[in-house]
Design an enzyme around this catalytic site. Structure first.
Site, PDB file in Angstrom:
ATOM      1  NE  ARG A   1      -3.643  -2.038   2.584  1.00  0.00           N
ATOM      2  CZ  ARG A   1      -4.969  -1.948   2.650  1.00  0.00           C
ATOM      3  NH1 ARG A   1      -5.554  -0.779   2.641  1.00  0.00           N
ATOM      4  NH2 ARG A   1      -5.699  -3.025   2.741  1.00  0.00           N
TER       5      ARG A   1
ATOM      6  CG  ASP B   1      -6.638  -1.766  -1.100  1.00  0.00           C
ATOM      7  OD1 ASP B   1      -6.461  -3.003  -0.970  1.00  0.00           O
ATOM      8  OD2 ASP B   1      -7.527  -1.136  -0.495  1.00  0.00           O
TER       9      ASP B   1
ATOM     10  CG  HIS C   1       9.290 -21.915   7.050  1.00  0.00           C
ATOM     11  ND1 HIS C   1       8.305 -21.693   7.968  1.00  0.00           N
ATOM     12  CD2 HIS C   1      10.440 -21.982   7.756  1.00  0.00           C
ATOM     13  CE1 HIS C   1       8.839 -21.616   9.176  1.00  0.00           C
ATOM     14  NE2 HIS C   1      10.139 -21.791   9.077  1.00  0.00           N
TER      15      HIS C   1
ATOM     16  CE  LYS D   1      12.990 -24.783   9.057  1.00  0.00           C
ATOM     17  NZ  LYS D   1      13.778 -23.699   9.564  1.00  0.00           N
TER      18      LYS D   1
ATOM     19  CG  ASP E   1       2.814 -20.379  15.585  1.00  0.00           C
ATOM     20  OD1 ASP E   1       2.641 -19.830  14.474  1.00  0.00           O
ATOM     21  OD2 ASP E   1       3.890 -20.325  16.210  1.00  0.00           O
TER      22      ASP E   1
ATOM     23  CG  HIS F   1       6.305 -25.554  11.130  1.00  0.00           C
ATOM     24  ND1 HIS F   1       6.055 -25.254   9.811  1.00  0.00           N
ATOM     25  CD2 HIS F   1       6.358 -24.362  11.774  1.00  0.00           C
ATOM     26  CE1 HIS F   1       5.969 -23.935   9.676  1.00  0.00           C
ATOM     27  NE2 HIS F   1       6.137 -23.382  10.842  1.00  0.00           N
TER      28      HIS F   1
HETATM   29  C1  BG6 Z   1       6.590 -20.098  12.153  1.00  0.00           C
HETATM   30  C2  BG6 Z   1       5.851 -19.841  13.443  1.00  0.00           C
HETATM   31  O1  BG6 Z   1       5.761 -20.757  11.253  1.00  0.00           O
HETATM   32  O2  BG6 Z   1       7.730 -20.904  12.415  1.00  0.00           O
HETATM   33  C3  BG6 Z   1       6.771 -19.177  14.446  1.00  0.00           C
HETATM   34  O3  BG6 Z   1       4.740 -18.991  13.182  1.00  0.00           O
HETATM   35  C4  BG6 Z   1       8.030 -19.986  14.632  1.00  0.00           C
HETATM   36  O4  BG6 Z   1       6.100 -19.009  15.690  1.00  0.00           O
HETATM   37  C5  BG6 Z   1       8.683 -20.315  13.294  1.00  0.00           C
HETATM   38  O5  BG6 Z   1       8.922 -19.228  15.425  1.00  0.00           O
HETATM   39  C6  BG6 Z   1       9.831 -21.280  13.449  1.00  0.00           C
HETATM   40  O6  BG6 Z   1      10.504 -21.425  12.233  1.00  0.00           O
HETATM   41  P1  BG6 Z   1      12.066 -21.739  12.185  1.00  0.00           P
HETATM   42  O7  BG6 Z   1      12.365 -21.892  10.725  1.00  0.00           O
HETATM   43  O8  BG6 Z   1      12.765 -20.605  12.835  1.00  0.00           O
HETATM   44  O9  BG6 Z   1      12.242 -23.032  12.963  1.00  0.00           O
END
Ligand code: BG6
Length: 489
Positions: free
Chosen positions: A48, A91, A175, A179, A232, A237
């Site tokens: 924005r 926007d 993500h 790794k 979270d 993960h």
């Molecule tokens: C994120 C979470 O997805 O992963 C965070 O929202 C967390 O709370 C993070 O700290 C950890 O990722 P990494 O790559 O640092 O282990």
């Protein structure tokens, strides 16, 4: 399925934000440096704020320089990279404002739309993209977690996406899958003959997965307080790690083969009930303590008021299928723990009968495979040996690690630890979804996680306090000790 064409542009919505500057631009720069960005590939940042093009380039250059450190930026690569960069103030939820993006994309036919934005904007942006006529069968959309806060909200987002994109066009990022060592789990299991015959309930006693962080929640509390450690970290993960450990061998490395196997594991997770949840799970929240030698504030102090959100979870999980029946998986994750450690430990059973009497028998410990993912990348197989020397009491035994330090094995002048996003962005460019989470996968994970949260609510389980800098509430030790095991610390 025909191979998707390579993408020819990326539009980063949230292009002036933290994720874009810390991870996405540096990843794109490194991909460019290694020759992975197609010729003419355009990078359009959208946000924005009104930012002058030169000021924006300087912002990105600073961010990339910081990430590349201690290496200096390669000026030739930077010049090429800067040529690709464009910034547009828009926007993104308003279709009639998106003509700036159409213009910036020029001739691009297969753009990637990357939503580095608050999830509350996902649906609005997708609708605006469709309204502006920007979506074609070649375009792709990338979303960050959290996709929803529970099954219902996740279905809402996925349903809205499905109105405008085919599932093959949607790339949901976890993500952790980018790794290096997480992918190495697949290589370890399926590129070696050694482990697979032993990878089951005949030989494995139990599995531990630890994702420990030293950081607190800090100023991320507005997001975190709504989610907590279960939503979270566990929903995404931790369950992804569990799936890669527990899945059957996929028939090949194609996206659907891999993801089918992960979904099967998620479907086999035994649901929690109100009756067993107190025995098989622990919720914790950090209170003031000493972390990393410094005094650390309580979560509620950071939050500014009382909260029932957990910053630590430990679970005993059972997988109801043939391979894993009777093998408990112990999972734990939390903030403000004593060390940063992401680790998977596979504990094998002891030998069926010991031929070593007396003193040696007491030393006989079962084999263990320890896979360290963070901060060090290491694989250790603990094996029994005869301790050197002689004694009157017969043979002494000792457990020693057979160690594969990936850091040592692959260190060299050019070795650089890659950002997880480099692999993931390259895969989006290539149209390879194997390391992304499919709709049914994310929803199945939510279905199970919702069951845990509901069982907590029905049983009235509030988080137990633990001092910052400790390994969570005492209940986390009791949870594993009840099963006759101990955390591997
Ligand atoms: C994120 C979470 O997805 O992963 C965070 O929202 C967390 O709370 C993070 O700290 C950890 O990722 P990494 O790559 O640092 O282990």
């Amino acid at each position: 399925m025909p191979k998707a064409p390579q993408a020819d542009a990326i539009v980063l919505f949230g292009g002036a934000g933290d994720l874009a500057l810390r991870m996405l631009f540096p990843s794109l720069y490194f991909l460019d440096a290694d020759g992975f960005l197609p010729e003419g590939f355009r990078i359009v940042a959208a946000a924005r704020a009104e930012i002058e093009p030169e000021a924006f380039q300087a912002m990105v250059r600073d961010a990339v320089t910081e990430r590349a450190s201690p290496q200096a930026l390669d000026n030739d690569v930077w010049d090429r990279f800067a040529q690709r960069l464009d910034y547009r103030a828009v926007d993104a939820t308003k279709a009639d404002r998106l003509s700036a993006i159409t213009e910036a994309l020029g001739e691009a036919k297969a753009p990637i739309f990357y939503l580095a934005l608050s999830p509350s904007l996902y649906v609005g942006v997708c609708e605006a993209l469709a309204g502006a006529g920007l979506i074609t069968p070649q375009s792709r959309i990338v979303l960050e977690k959290p996709i929803g806060r529970d099954l219902e909200s996740s279905r809402g987002i996925n349903g809205a996406l499905a109105q405008v994109f085919e599932e093959e066009q949607v790339f949901r990022i976890d993500h952790y899958l980018g790794k290096e060592t997480v992918q190495n789990l697949i290589a370890l299991r399926f590129a070696n003959t050694l482990f697979e015959p032993l990878w089951n309930n005949l030989t494995i006693d139990h599995v531990q997965i630890t994702v420990a962080e030293t950081e607190g929640v800090g100023d991320r509390w507005p997001y975190y307080d709504e989610h907590g450690a279960l939503r979270d970290m566990v929903q995404n993960h931790v369950l992804q790690l569990l799936c890669l450990v527990a899945m059957e061998p996929p028939s090949d490395m194609e996206a659907e083969s891999l993801r089918n196997e992960k979904v099967k594991v998620l479907r086999s997770l035994r649901p929690f009930t109100r009756q067993d949840v107190a025995q098989a799970s622990v919720r914790g929240q950090y209170v003031a303590g000493v972390a990393q030698g410094q005094s650390a504030a309580a979560y509620e102090e950071e939050r500014g008021q009382a909260s029932e959100t957990e910053t630590f979870v430990a679970l005993r999980v059972d997988i109801d299928n043939w391979r894993w029946a009777g093998v408990p998986f112990f999972l734990r994750t939390g903030k403000r723990l004593p060390e940063r450690r992401t680790q998977i430990a596979i504990q094998f059973k002891g030998v069926p009968h010991s031929i070593f009497g007396g003193q040696a028998e007491g030393d006989l410990v079962a084999n263990r495979l320890v896979i360290d993912l963070q901060p060090d990348e290491d694989i250790e197989l603990l094996l029994m040996n005869k301790a050197p020397g002689i004694s009157q009491g017969g043979m002494r035994l000792q457990s020693l690690p057979l160690s594969l330090s990936l850091l040592r094995a692959y260190s060299g002048p050019n070795a650089r630890r890659r950002i997880a996003y480099e692999r993931l962005i390259l895969d989006v460019i290539l149209g390879n979804s194997a390391l992304f989470v499919r709709r049914d996968e994310v929803e199945q994970a939510w279905r199970w996680v919702d069951g845990v949260a509901e069982a907590w609510a029905e049983a009235g389980m509030a988080p137990k306090p633990y001092a910052a800098g400790s390994w969570g509430p005492a209940g986390a030790f009791a949870l594993i000790e009840r099963a006759g095991r101990a955390w591997y610390d």
